[in-house]
Design a protein around this motif. Structure first.
Motif, PDB file in Angstrom:
ATOM      1  N   CYS A 219       8.833  91.225 -23.431  1.00 15.99           N
ATOM      2  CA  CYS A 219       8.157  90.340 -22.477  1.00 15.99           C
ATOM      3  C   CYS A 219       7.156  89.474 -23.243  1.00 15.99           C
ATOM      4  O   CYS A 219       6.459  89.969 -24.132  1.00 15.99           O
ATOM      5  CB  CYS A 219       7.425  91.149 -21.403  1.00 15.99           C
ATOM      6  N   SER A 220       7.102  88.198 -22.888  1.00 13.00           N
ATOM      7  CA  SER A 220       6.205  87.299 -23.606  1.00 13.00           C
ATOM      8  C   SER A 220       5.732  86.161 -22.718  1.00 13.00           C
ATOM      9  O   SER A 220       6.466  85.696 -21.836  1.00 13.00           O
ATOM     10  CB  SER A 220       6.920  86.726 -24.839  1.00 13.00           C
ATOM     11  N   ASN A 221       4.491  85.711 -22.983  1.00 11.66           N
ATOM     12  CA  ASN A 221       3.964  84.517 -22.326  1.00 11.66           C
ATOM     13  C   ASN A 221       4.285  83.267 -23.137  1.00 11.66           C
ATOM     14  O   ASN A 221       3.903  82.159 -22.755  1.00 11.66           O
ATOM     15  CB  ASN A 221       2.448  84.637 -22.142  1.00 11.66           C
ATOM     16  N   ASN A 222       4.944  83.450 -24.259  1.00  7.90           N
ATOM     17  CA  ASN A 222       5.356  82.343 -25.125  1.00  7.90           C
ATOM     18  C   ASN A 222       6.855  82.141 -24.941  1.00  7.90           C
ATOM     19  O   ASN A 222       7.659  82.993 -25.312  1.00  7.90           O
ATOM     20  CB  ASN A 222       5.026  82.675 -26.579  1.00  7.90           C
ATOM     21  N   GLU A 223       7.262  81.027 -24.382  1.00  3.83           N
ATOM     22  CA  GLU A 223       8.662  80.807 -24.045  1.00  3.83           C
ATOM     23  C   GLU A 223       9.493  80.270 -25.204  1.00  3.83           C
ATOM     24  O   GLU A 223      10.728  80.310 -25.141  1.00  3.83           O
ATOM     25  CB  GLU A 223       8.771  79.828 -22.864  1.00  3.83           C
ATOM     26  N   THR A 224       8.846  79.772 -26.248  1.00  7.68           N
ATOM     27  CA  THR A 224       9.608  79.022 -27.248  1.00  7.68           C
ATOM     28  C   THR A 224       9.605  79.601 -28.653  1.00  7.68           C
ATOM     29  O   THR A 224      10.431  79.195 -29.467  1.00  7.68           O
ATOM     30  CB  THR A 224       9.098  77.572 -27.332  1.00  7.68           C
ATOM     31  N   SER A 225       8.705  80.540 -28.966  1.00  7.62           N
ATOM     32  CA  SER A 225       8.649  80.991 -30.357  1.00  7.62           C
ATOM     33  C   SER A 225       8.163  82.428 -30.500  1.00  7.62           C
ATOM     34  O   SER A 225       7.520  82.760 -31.492  1.00  7.62           O
ATOM     35  CB  SER A 225       7.755  80.062 -31.173  1.00  7.62           C
ATOM     36  N   PHE A 226       8.441  83.295 -29.520  1.00 11.13           N
ATOM     37  CA  PHE A 226       7.974  84.675 -29.644  1.00 11.13           C
ATOM     38  C   PHE A 226       8.848  85.494 -30.586  1.00 11.13           C
ATOM     39  O   PHE A 226       8.445  86.553 -31.062  1.00 11.13           O
ATOM     40  CB  PHE A 226       7.914  85.351 -28.261  1.00 11.13           C
TER      41      PHE A 226
END
Length: 400
Positions: A219-226
């Protein structure tokens, strides 16, 4: 009634089965190494003969036909706390409809596979959103309710640590607020997602090769580079999650209690529900079935450090010289990187980006050569050789 023995002997070591309290008010069962002399002091020497004995530990995942004792071995996989029972699970289904949206049936298949076929390899499920209050953490907590001690919630450091025995025998390894943006992180998680064997290591103990059946949920709040995902990668299922609108007129705590109460009914629902998909690939789902806009966006936007530095150099030249088209050799890029005291990169790595990622091809002729120097000045001269041609329009597409 015969008193339950809270000890076991595995090979030559004794353990006590204890309930460790949790902050939630619940407890979790763990094995604590126990001294033989202490057992004798507490219960007498004859008590030792009553303690169940095992030749060793094993970890055999099963939710429908669970066995604590497998042959002469003690099963470290835990029996689920909840068992199927007919009833209402509308709150859970309502919540899962929010998480998976148009892939709702696939989401139910995913959880059904986890429950009924724990050895089946599954894609790496990623829930992403820059917005808060989407329900990503609640989804992890729901799975924790279902799979209990067979699921672990890790941090980024836990995943990177060499000591992994605490999660190597779990069916679900979840990482909340994930940021595994190094290529070695991506390679490790990709390899583990399809691995059958794994080197498990605990502090002070030798590494052991064990069977691995873990599934990863990120799960991440970063959609493009996690995490680094190559364009051809097919092992990720990335879902964009939107803010959760709770229409049930209850608080977050009350909503979670509803989910908890409905788990037995949800398990019953899963058992009596037919699969919406077929086992059509190594990871059950086909790449087409789990392809999403969020996955495409992640692949398109993720760039290595080298690619970012190349784009910075080319952007500077485009803007400074007001160009609509730029020609350059690989050595031109290396020269500019060196002048700007950037890390040295090989011709092969730069060529791979130009050809494989950007889709450029080389031409052999004369062209105008641009080189950036440390003080920011740009030299311009005629040069001859094999060069790549990049239009401003194509550059903008790559840069975005």
């Amino acid at each position: 009634m015969k008193e339950e023995i809270p000890y076991i002997r595995v090979a030559v070591s004794y353990y006590k089965i204890v309930k460790r309290p949790l902050t939630s008010g619940d407890s979790t069962i763990i094995l604590v190494p126990w001294n033989k002399e202490t057992i004798i002091a507490d219960h007498g020497k004859d008590y030792l003969a009553q303690i169940p004995q095992y030749d060793g530990f094993c970890c055999i995942p099963s939710h429908l036909e669970y066995q604590l004792k497998v042959g002469t071995f003690y099963n470290q996989y835990h029996e689920l706390e909840h068992h199927p029972k007919q009833g209402d699970c509308s709150t859970i289904l309502y919540f899962l409809q929010h998480i998976f949206r148009e892939q709702y049936e696939l989401g139910l298949d995913y959880i059904k596979i986890l429950y009924e076929k724990p050895l089946q390899i599954l894609p790496i499920l990623c829930l992403v959103s820059t917005e808060r209050g989407t329900g990503k953490t609640t989804f992890l907590n729901l799975l924790k309710l279902i799979f209990d001690k067979n699921m672990t919630l890790n941090t980024n450091d836990d995943f990177r640590s060499q000591f992994n025995s605490d999660w190597s025998n779990k069916i679900i390894i979840a990482v909340d607020e994930v940021l595994l943006d190094k290529r070695e992180d991506s390679e490790r998680i990709k390899n583990l997602s399809t691995a059958r064997l794994f080197k498990s290591e605990a502090k002070g103990k030798d590494r052991q090769e064990i069977e691995f059946f873990g599934k990863f949920i990120l799960c991440s709040n970063n959609e493009t580079s996690f995490i680094h995902i190559d364009k051809e990668e097919i092992r990720y299922w990335v879902i964009k999650v939107f803010p959760f609108s709770n229409t049930l007129n209850c608080s977050s705590e009350q909503f979670f209690e509803k989910l908890k109460l409905e788990v037995p009914a949800f398990l019953y629902f899963l058992l009596n529900r037919s699969f919406h998909t077929k086992n059509d690939s190594r990871m059950w789902f086909t790449p087409k079935q789990i392809e999403t806009e969020a996955l495409i966006k992640l692949k398109r936007n993720y760039k290595s450090t080298l690619e970012k530095e190349m784009l910075d150099i080319l952007q500077t030249i485009f803007e400074d010289q007001d160009l609509e088209q730029l020609c350059f050799q690989i050595n031109d890029v290396i020269c500019s990187l060196s002048n700007l005291n950037r890390k040295a990169y090989s011709l092969h790595k730069i060529r791979d980006i130009l050809v494989s990622s950007w889709g450029l091809s080389a031409t052999n002729s004369s062209y105008v050569r641009y080189i950036i120097f440390a003080d920011g000045t740009i030299s311009k001269n005629q040069h001859k050789g094999r060069y790549y041609e990049l239009t401003k329009k194509r550059f903008d597409e790559i840069y975005c």
